[in-house]
Design an enzyme around this catalytic site. Structure first.
Site, PDB file in Angstrom:
ATOM      1  N   LYS A  34       0.843  -1.206   0.000  1.00  0.00           N
ATOM      2  CA  LYS A  34       0.000   0.000   0.000  1.00  0.00           C
ATOM      3  C   LYS A  34       0.878   1.257   0.000  1.00  0.00           C
ATOM      4  O   LYS A  34       2.091   1.159   0.240  1.00  0.00           O
ATOM      5  CB  LYS A  34      -0.895  -0.023   1.249  1.00  0.00           C
ATOM      6  CG  LYS A  34      -0.107  -0.040   2.559  1.00  0.00           C
ATOM      7  CD  LYS A  34      -0.932  -0.566   3.719  1.00  0.00           C
ATOM      8  CE  LYS A  34      -0.132  -0.506   5.002  1.00  0.00           C
ATOM      9  NZ  LYS A  34      -0.806  -1.203   6.109  1.00  0.00           N
ATOM     10  N   ARG A 128      -9.826  -0.470  15.060  1.00  0.00           N
ATOM     11  CA  ARG A 128      -9.617   0.349  13.869  1.00  0.00           C
ATOM     12  C   ARG A 128     -10.599  -0.158  12.825  1.00  0.00           C
ATOM     13  O   ARG A 128     -11.719   0.294  12.760  1.00  0.00           O
ATOM     14  CB  ARG A 128      -8.145   0.236  13.430  1.00  0.00           C
ATOM     15  CG  ARG A 128      -7.678   1.357  12.579  1.00  0.00           C
ATOM     16  CD  ARG A 128      -6.192   1.270  12.281  1.00  0.00           C
ATOM     17  NE  ARG A 128      -5.822   0.095  11.500  1.00  0.00           N
ATOM     18  CZ  ARG A 128      -4.643  -0.074  10.912  1.00  0.00           C
ATOM     19  NH1 ARG A 128      -3.697   0.839  11.056  1.00  0.00           N
ATOM     20  NH2 ARG A 128      -4.385  -1.153  10.223  1.00  0.00           N
ATOM     21  N   TYR A 242      17.710  29.331   8.634  1.00  0.00           N
ATOM     22  CA  TYR A 242      16.588  30.006   9.277  1.00  0.00           C
ATOM     23  C   TYR A 242      16.667  29.917  10.793  1.00  0.00           C
ATOM     24  O   TYR A 242      17.019  28.861  11.339  1.00  0.00           O
ATOM     25  CB  TYR A 242      15.266  29.367   8.843  1.00  0.00           C
ATOM     26  CG  TYR A 242      14.832  29.718   7.446  1.00  0.00           C
ATOM     27  CD1 TYR A 242      14.645  31.039   7.048  1.00  0.00           C
ATOM     28  CD2 TYR A 242      14.593  28.697   6.527  1.00  0.00           C
ATOM     29  CE1 TYR A 242      14.225  31.333   5.761  1.00  0.00           C
ATOM     30  CE2 TYR A 242      14.160  28.996   5.237  1.00  0.00           C
ATOM     31  CZ  TYR A 242      13.980  30.313   4.861  1.00  0.00           C
ATOM     32  OH  TYR A 242      13.560  30.605   3.595  1.00  0.00           O
ATOM     33  N   MET A 290      13.027  24.227   3.142  1.00  0.00           N
ATOM     34  CA  MET A 290      12.136  23.503   2.233  1.00  0.00           C
ATOM     35  C   MET A 290      12.909  22.702   1.194  1.00  0.00           C
ATOM     36  O   MET A 290      12.625  21.542   0.937  1.00  0.00           O
ATOM     37  CB  MET A 290      11.186  24.482   1.533  1.00  0.00           C
ATOM     38  CG  MET A 290      10.143  23.783   0.692  1.00  0.00           C
ATOM     39  SD  MET A 290       9.122  24.928  -0.244  1.00  0.00           S
ATOM     40  CE  MET A 290       8.188  25.716   1.055  1.00  0.00           C
TER      41      MET A 290
END
Ligand code: PLP
Length: 342
Positions: A34, A128, A242, A290
């Protein structure tokens, strides 16, 4: 078009991991493919695993089943989310078996495909998906291939493991099916009591180490490589990146790599991750941005613009560094990589 990031996928390691899981389980061994084969490529993973001997594959939904195209010879596919109201057409047009998860789904399958084989999920404690043990009265008239359940805590030594095993045994004794299946990757490590007729590993096939019993047996499958965009010198007292979270105590050589959180190298690796130039470790300096990050390269004076470095993506190590699960590490890898199988 040249892609500046590479994901190198080790076919032999993938097959080795599956074989180790199959031998450890001592029973038939399937594969969860999956989420595009946990991010590495479901079709390629299926072909490689089929070559190794795997015949039972699992995806989550019918779109994933359709994307696989024709299955290799003798292979079967299970769709873990079963048949919802919007899935009827896709399910009837597919050779895959739904894994029925609820009374609603069981009723729907009896109506649209009477007598056609299916799998059934039993909920033994994860709460679940699946029927509760006292809801199995609706299962008569179904042609059940695999009756399965899923472990909630198999990666830990948790009392729920034995409880789920006990509940599964009780229902398995009462509900006829061709095969019974309980264990995922971590469940295989719990021992052969958990193996039944079929095991369904995912993460360990792809290089994840779910429990200590698998340490030393599982090989890394996905290797992440990035390129140096610029080499620079950070002067003593200056910062990098940053937030200025890294401040150089002394003059520091940095390589700026073309990888960042948009590629799935998330901010948890800030000041924690590392890359390799050959054997030399290059620690991440400051925050991952990023599309870029900086690594220390004082130890590698010859590294230069355009050179490739391997980002340390050994899953247990990267998980400790970043605080992400081994599953998240694989499935978040972005779309900018050139995926190369070797
Ligand atoms: C994803 C999944 C698996 C595989 O689990 P891993 O922890 O990746 O080994 C097995 N069974 C079911 C029902 C799943 O959803």
């Amino acid at each position: 078009m040249h892609r500046p990031l590479r994901l190198t996928l080790d076919r032999a390691a993938l097959q080795h991991n599956w074989r180790w899981l199959a031998e450890t389980a001592g029973t038939a061994c399937g594969a969860a493919i999956k989420a595009d084969g946990y991010g590495i490529g479901a079709r390629e993973a299926m072909a490689a695993l089929h070559e190794a001997g795997c015949r039972d594959f699992f995806v989550s939904n019918w779109a994933e089943a359709a994307e696989l195209g024709d299955l290799p010879a003798g292979a079967s596919l299970g769709v873990l989310h079963g048949v919802g109201p919007g899935d009827v057409e896709a399910a009837l047009g597919s050779s895959a078996r739904p894994v029925l998860n609820s009374g609603e789904q069981v009723g729907r399958w009896k109506e649209i495909a009477p007598g056609r084989p299916c799998d059934v999920m039993l909920d033994t404690g994860i709460n679940r998906l699946g029927l509760r043990p006292d809801e199995t009265g609706c299962l008569d008239e179904l042609a059940i291939d695999t009756l399965m359940s899923h472990l909630a805590c198999a990666d830990e030594d948790h009392p729920l493991n034995a409880t789920q095993l006990e509940r599964f045994r009780e229902v398995a004794a009462a509900v006829p099916a061709t095969r019974y299946s309980l264990a995922n990757s971590a469940g295989i490590c719990l021992g052969r009591d958990y193996a039944f007729d079929l095991v369904r590993p995912g993460i360990a096939i792809y290089g994840g180490v779910p429990r200590r019993e698998a340490e030393g047996h599982i090989r890394q499958v996905a290797h992440v490589e990035a390129q140096i965009v610029q080499r620079r010198t950070i002067r003593a007292g200056e910062s990098c990146g940053y937030g200025a979270t890294f401040v150089a105590e002394a003059e520091t050589e940095a390589a700026i790599l073309n990888i960042g959180y948009a590629d799935g190298y998330l901010r948890g690796f800030s000041s924690n991750g590392s890359a390799f130039a050959g054997e030399l470790a290059l620690p991440v300096l400051g925050r991952v941005s990023m599309d870029l990050m900086a690594v220390r390269c004082d130890a590698a004076p010859d590294l230069k613009e355009g050179d490739w470095v391997e980002v340390d993506y050994d899953l247990p190590t990267a998980s400790r560094q970043s605080g992400l699960s081994q599953y998240e590490l694989l499935t978040t890898l972005g779309g900018r990589f050139e995926r190369r199988w070797r």
